[in-house]
Motif scaffolding. Structure first.
Motif, mmCIF file in Angstrom:
data_model
loop_
_atom_site.group_PDB
_atom_site.id
_atom_site.type_symbol
_atom_site.label_atom_id
_atom_site.label_comp_id
_atom_site.label_asym_id
_atom_site.label_seq_id
_atom_site.Cartn_x
_atom_site.Cartn_y
_atom_site.Cartn_z
ATOM 1 N N HIS A 181 0.963 -1.275 -0.226
ATOM 2 C CA HIS A 181 0.034 -0.123 -0.116
ATOM 3 C C HIS A 181 0.860 1.195 -0.071
ATOM 4 O O HIS A 181 2.037 1.216 0.741
ATOM 5 C CB HIS A 181 -0.928 -0.068 1.367
ATOM 6 N N SER A 182 0.567 2.273 -0.753
ATOM 7 C CA SER A 182 1.409 3.480 -0.851
ATOM 8 C C SER A 182 0.388 4.607 -0.384
ATOM 9 O O SER A 182 0.410 5.147 0.587
ATOM 10 C CB SER A 182 1.928 3.667 -2.101
ATOM 11 N N LEU A 183 -0.370 5.298 -1.329
ATOM 12 C CA LEU A 183 -1.379 6.552 -1.185
ATOM 13 C C LEU A 183 -2.898 6.226 -1.688
ATOM 14 O O LEU A 183 -2.722 5.002 -2.072
ATOM 15 C CB LEU A 183 -0.498 7.494 -1.730
ATOM 16 N N PHE A 184 -3.534 7.094 -1.839
ATOM 17 C CA PHE A 184 -4.942 6.841 -1.995
ATOM 18 C C PHE A 184 -5.137 6.817 -3.476
ATOM 19 O O PHE A 184 -5.823 6.022 -3.914
ATOM 20 C CB PHE A 184 -5.628 8.113 -1.607
ATOM 21 N N GLU A 185 -4.394 7.750 -4.365
ATOM 22 C CA GLU A 185 -4.434 7.861 -5.635
ATOM 23 C C GLU A 185 -3.515 6.811 -6.611
ATOM 24 O O GLU A 185 -3.686 7.237 -7.742
ATOM 25 C CB GLU A 185 -4.441 9.220 -6.015
#
Lengths: 392, 306
Positions: free
Chosen positions: B70-74
């Protein structure tokens, strides 16, 4: 080793190619574009084997190299200005995830007003992200710091991203004589990337997890410790550099004519070259002036910097960026080192060269003149006198 | 000693392990588990920020038995692009499949640009959108995939509002416009259909897009035990048609045996409660019914088999 006259961007691109990254992602922005043009051409001509991912934004450029680095390969990206600011969210993430991504920042002012010209405002935006930041004085140093950046970033005692900063146009578009090493020299200096963890179905790991308040503080502390450890590792990498390549790459900082100097300037990037000329001129007239060129801004090598500046009675800090509402970032940090010390010193801080305004010898002379009159704080230099600057 | 006999198929479902902190009746948790069940262990999965990521990865616990990031939202699609590029350059793309995951906001709103880039560049990635029709992790706000008339925190019903005024964005058609080889919709109400589609998608090279209907009992305000019933009703009313496109051609659409009125689907959900409590609700229900009818016509959901 071959000494050639090449463009600064070409020097960086060839240095990156010698480091053999396997995934490069980039998005166009001036003045960074020449670096990725060169890399794309090397790939197109079959002289470099890597996946070149043409992304749809800098946010995705940083995200693609994040994903590739997590999968265990060496990566590269680069940007400038607005592009770097758009990347900022991902850069914090890359650092927190301890991925040794290396990127070049071809320094350019941040809008508004729109400016494509150089200053250090863009890289300063991400100074708190957990990225090692190296500021280069010329094309040679930009190329050399690239090898060093990979080596330090990928060291298992560090595991942090690293950014090589080079001033837009002044370095990126200027043609200089640059020593480009042989491939086997770089191979001897930079071992293959050995990821500590990677995404691999035979050994599943989870990356980028959620941390409750009982763990987040520790994760950030560990980044801070890695930053502190990296100072010694940069020094080692610098010493090894001279052994392998036969010429120096100072790494942390360079002291120029600082023996017996009572006034020392502190500067980063290409303006250090101009400051060296000013030092030479003043030395000729008997003034004890020196220059400390800071190369590694993050981690901030406070102890070594203090030791180097300690004998001087007057320090003059030249900042190509400003924290609007406060002072220049470098000036603030240098001045804070002297707070509470028994011997008082005059530490003057100046803002200059924003948005590509030339940093000439006379501008630096002006700084020295004003500093001699008394301690200056965040003073802007070379402001035009023909405009009403008090108008809102 | 009691020996549990578990079929290999069911064992595979533990690639997304129990013990995570999703709400009871969570469609997204169920959908993720079904996706991995179908995909098997030789995958690398990415996740956007959101419920799925938070309830599955509270350090040091992880529900993921496959490598997961997982990194960021977008940027789930961009992270997956990087993973895929690394696998390609190291010659591992034959052994490992890449699955990018995001909720509806991470897919169709903030993540749309990164997704478009991933689809256009032709990365060999299956992108899965877990569509629960609003920003649930932040406490139920409308997204571009929130359906007409639904009440959320930012599209509230009130004296002058009948809930979300906009039509649900037709995300599969946007994916299709990238001329990718496979686009499908699926639903937690039809797990074997979902399994079949994931398997087919992973057998195809290039970018694939799947949108999975994933109830959020908390945000939709329905009883957690109603998840499957309502997921089936969404299909049987025509509101969430299940179909597949291969190389731009519609190759399957799940037929409706007996068409249900949308009211059957709307009434048990608190997010539509205002439609049955205010006069203007009648008109909104009619508009929602019209949407269902458009879908039935468009995808031939009531057509006789040839």
């Amino acid at each position: 080793m071959a000494r050639r006259i090449i463009e600064g961007s070409r020097a960086v691109a060839e240095a990156v190619a010698l480091c053999k990254p396997q995934v490069v992602a980039a998005y166009p922005i001036t003045p960074q574009t020449h670096i990725v043009h060169e890399l794309a051409q090397l790939v197109a001509d079959g002289n470099l084997k890597l996946e070149f991912v043409n992304v749809e934004s800098e946010h995705s450029a940083a995200s693609v190299v994040l994903g590739a680095s997590a999968t265990g390969v060496r990566v590269f990206t680069s940007s400038s200005s607005q592009g770097l600011v758009l990347m900022a969210e991902v850069l914090f993430n890359i650092a927190g995830m301890r991925l040794p991504v290396v990127l070049a920042c071809v320094n350019r002012a941040v809008s508004a007003p729109l400016s494509i010209w150089t200053d250090h405002q863009d890289s300063m935006v991400v100074r708190d992200a957990g990225i090692l930041q190296f500021y280069s004085e010329n094309a040679q140093e930009a190329a050399d710091l690239t090898y060093l950046a990979y080596r330090v970033a990928e060291d298992h005692r560090v595991l942090l991203p690293a950014m090589v900063c080079l001033d837009g146009y002044v370095i990126s578009h200027a043609w200089e004589v640059v020593d480009m090493p042989e491939a086997d020299q770089v191979d001897a200096y930079l071992p293959p990337f050995q990821p500590r963890y990677r995404l691999d179905p035979t050994h599943p790991v989870s990356m980028g997890m959620y941390a409750e308040p009982d763990k987040y503080l520790e994760a950030r502390y560990m980044v801070q410790r890695a930053m502190e450890r990296s100072i010694g590792i940069i020094q080692d990498a610098s010493n090894d550099f001279e052994r392998v390549f036969g010429r120096p790459c100072p790494g942390l900082m360079e002291e120029y004519r600082m023996e017996d100097a009572d006034t020392v300037m502190v500067a980063m990037g290409s303006m250090a070259s101009t400051a060296k000329m000013v030092v030479d001129q003043h030395r000729e007239s008997g003034e004890k002036l020196g220059l400390l060129k800071l190369i590694t801004y993050r981690p901030f090598p406070e102890k070594l910097l203090y030791q180097a500046l300690e004998p001087a009675s007057r320090v003059v800090v030249l900042d190509k960026a400003v924290s609007l509402g406060a002072q220049g970032p470098l000036g603030t940090e240098v001045r804070s080192m002297f707070l509470g010390q028994p011997r008082p010193r005059s530490v003057s801080t100046f803002i200059l060269g924003l948005g590509g305004r030339d940093v000439t010898e006379s501008v630096i002379d002006d700084a020295l003149r004003k500093a001699r009159r008394g301690q200056q704080t965040g003073e802007f230099l070379d402001l035009r006198s023909d405009l009403d600057l008090e108008e809102v | 000693m009691l020996e549990k006999k578990v079929s290999p198929r069911l064992e595979m479902s533990h690639l997304f392990a129990s013990g995570h902190s999703a709400c009871s009746g969570c469609g997204e948790a169920l959908a993720a588990r079904l996706v991995l069940w179908a995909a098997g262990p030789d995958v690398i999965a990415t996740s956007a920020t959101g419920c799925l990521e938070v309830f599955s990865s509270n350090y040091p616990n992880s529900a993921w038995e496959v490598p997961w990031i997982h990194s960021l939202f977008e940027n789930s699609a961009a992270i997956a692009s990087g993973v895929e590029a690394a696998l390609r350059v190291t010659g591992k793309l034959d052994q490992v499949r890449v699955i990018a995951q995001a909720g509806d906001g991470g897919t169709a709103d903030i993540g749309l640009q990164a997704l478009s880039g991933m689809l256009e560049r032709g990365h060999d990635v299956l992108f899965v959108c877990y569509d629960n029709e609003a920003y649930m992790n932040t406490g139920v706000q409308r997204s571009g995939l929130t359906p007409l008339g639904a009440h959320t925190g930012t599209s509230p019903s009130g004296q002058t509002s009948s809930g979300n005024p906009n039509l649900k964005k037709d995300m599969p058609q946007i994916a299709l416009a990238h001329r990718i080889p496979y686009v499908a919709t699926a639903s937690v109400g039809y797990p074997f259909d979902l399994e079949k589609k994931v398997k087919k998608a992973l057998s195809i090279r290039g970018p694939k897009y799947m949108q999975i209907f994933s109830n959020c009992p908390l945000g939709w305000r329905h009883d957690p035990s109603e998840t499957i019933t309502l997921a089936k009703l969404a299909v049987e009313t025509g509101l969430f048609p299940l179909y597949e496109y291969e190389d731009g051609q519609l190759v399957s659409a799940r037929r409706i045996a007996s068409k249900k009125p949308v009211e059957d689907y709307l009434r048990p959900q608190g997010r539509y409660g205002h439609l049955f409590a205010q006069e203007s609700g009648v008109e909104m229900v009619a508009r929602i019914q019209a949407q269902a009818d458009v879908n039935i016509e468009r995808y031939g959901l009531m057509a006789k088999k040839e």
